[in-house]
Motif scaffolding. Structure first.
Motif, mmCIF file in Angstrom:
data_model
loop_
_atom_site.group_PDB
_atom_site.id
_atom_site.type_symbol
_atom_site.label_atom_id
_atom_site.label_comp_id
_atom_site.label_asym_id
_atom_site.label_seq_id
_atom_site.Cartn_x
_atom_site.Cartn_y
_atom_site.Cartn_z
ATOM 1 N N LEU A 2 -37.498 -47.117 17.352
ATOM 2 C CA LEU A 2 -38.644 -46.247 17.125
ATOM 3 C C LEU A 2 -39.268 -46.595 15.784
ATOM 4 C CD1 LEU A 2 -40.267 -43.700 18.092
ATOM 5 C CD2 LEU A 2 -38.750 -42.384 16.623
ATOM 6 N N GLN A 3 -40.582 -46.762 15.803
ATOM 7 C CA GLN A 3 -41.331 -46.954 14.569
ATOM 8 C C GLN A 3 -42.148 -45.693 14.334
ATOM 9 O OE1 GLN A 3 -43.699 -50.530 14.339
ATOM 10 N NE2 GLN A 3 -45.103 -49.585 12.878
ATOM 11 N N ILE A 4 -42.095 -45.173 13.121
ATOM 12 C CA ILE A 4 -42.820 -43.957 12.760
ATOM 13 C C ILE A 4 -43.791 -44.299 11.640
ATOM 14 C CG2 ILE A 4 -42.635 -41.587 11.948
ATOM 15 C CD1 ILE A 4 -39.622 -41.748 12.853
ATOM 16 N N ASP A 5 -45.081 -44.185 11.935
ATOM 17 C CA ASP A 5 -46.100 -44.422 10.918
ATOM 18 C C ASP A 5 -46.643 -43.075 10.474
ATOM 19 O OD1 ASP A 5 -46.038 -47.299 10.937
ATOM 20 O OD2 ASP A 5 -47.048 -47.220 12.879
ATOM 21 N N LYS A 6 -46.609 -42.820 9.160
ATOM 22 C CA LYS A 6 -47.061 -41.542 8.612
ATOM 23 C C LYS A 6 -48.445 -41.691 8.010
ATOM 24 C CE LYS A 6 -43.540 -41.405 5.902
ATOM 25 N NZ LYS A 6 -42.570 -41.120 4.871
ATOM 26 N N HIS A 7 -49.285 -40.703 8.277
ATOM 27 C CA HIS A 7 -50.597 -40.641 7.640
ATOM 28 C C HIS A 7 -50.817 -39.205 7.189
ATOM 29 C CE1 HIS A 7 -54.733 -41.509 6.675
ATOM 30 N NE2 HIS A 7 -55.099 -40.439 7.367
ATOM 31 N N LEU A 13 -50.708 -33.881 8.565
ATOM 32 C CA LEU A 13 -49.791 -35.017 8.677
ATOM 33 C C LEU A 13 -49.819 -35.531 10.104
ATOM 34 C CD1 LEU A 13 -47.457 -36.841 7.591
ATOM 35 C CD2 LEU A 13 -45.884 -35.016 8.296
ATOM 36 N N THR A 14 -50.062 -36.823 10.249
ATOM 37 C CA THR A 14 -50.004 -37.465 11.558
ATOM 38 C C THR A 14 -48.820 -38.415 11.567
ATOM 39 O OG1 THR A 14 -52.400 -37.360 11.851
ATOM 40 C CG2 THR A 14 -51.214 -38.945 13.213
ATOM 41 N N LEU A 15 -47.997 -38.291 12.601
ATOM 42 C CA LEU A 15 -46.880 -39.203 12.815
ATOM 43 C C LEU A 15 -47.164 -39.984 14.092
ATOM 44 C CD1 LEU A 15 -43.890 -36.814 12.017
ATOM 45 C CD2 LEU A 15 -44.963 -38.480 10.496
ATOM 46 N N ALA A 16 -47.414 -41.280 13.938
ATOM 47 C CA ALA A 16 -47.663 -42.148 15.090
ATOM 48 C C ALA A 16 -46.333 -42.771 15.506
ATOM 49 C CB ALA A 16 -48.686 -43.221 14.731
ATOM 50 N N LEU A 17 -45.964 -42.539 16.755
ATOM 51 C CA LEU A 17 -44.660 -42.984 17.263
ATOM 52 C C LEU A 17 -44.837 -44.201 18.159
ATOM 53 C CD1 LEU A 17 -43.252 -39.474 18.240
ATOM 54 C CD2 LEU A 17 -43.118 -40.638 16.026
#
Length: 99
Positions: A2-7, A13-17
């Protein structure tokens, strides 16, 4: 995996999974949510690249929803048909805001 990109932007807060949210990777997402939601009023999960979610992943989303019920809102966006079906069968479609 799993890759978690935080913005983060102000109180959002957006977490793109990307990848698979399962028993192996759920603790990682749980830690990211706990470490990054203080002061957040809008939490968004972008699931456009999420391939799979298990019951462990659903548990993390439910725990995240409980946190955000106290301090703001949470939305799950861009889910695939397969993940929508899992949400429908488990009743999570009724619990979570899905867009």
């Amino acid at each position: 995996m799993l890759q978690i990109d935080k913005h983060a932007e102000e109180k959002a807060l957006t977490l793109a999974l990307t990848g698979r949210l399962d028993t192996t990777t759920a603790p990682e997402l749980e830690a990211v949510v706990k470490e990054n939601t203080a002061g957040v009023e809008k939490l968004e999960f972008d699931c456009s690249k999420l391939e799979y979610i298990s019951s462990a992943g659903l548990r993390v989303l439910l725990a995240s929803q409980k946190i955000m019920n106290k301090q703001g809102s949470m939305v799950v966006r861009n889910i695939s048909e397969e993940i929508r079906e899992i949400f429908d069968v488990t009743g999570f479609s009724d619990i979570l805001t899905i867009e």
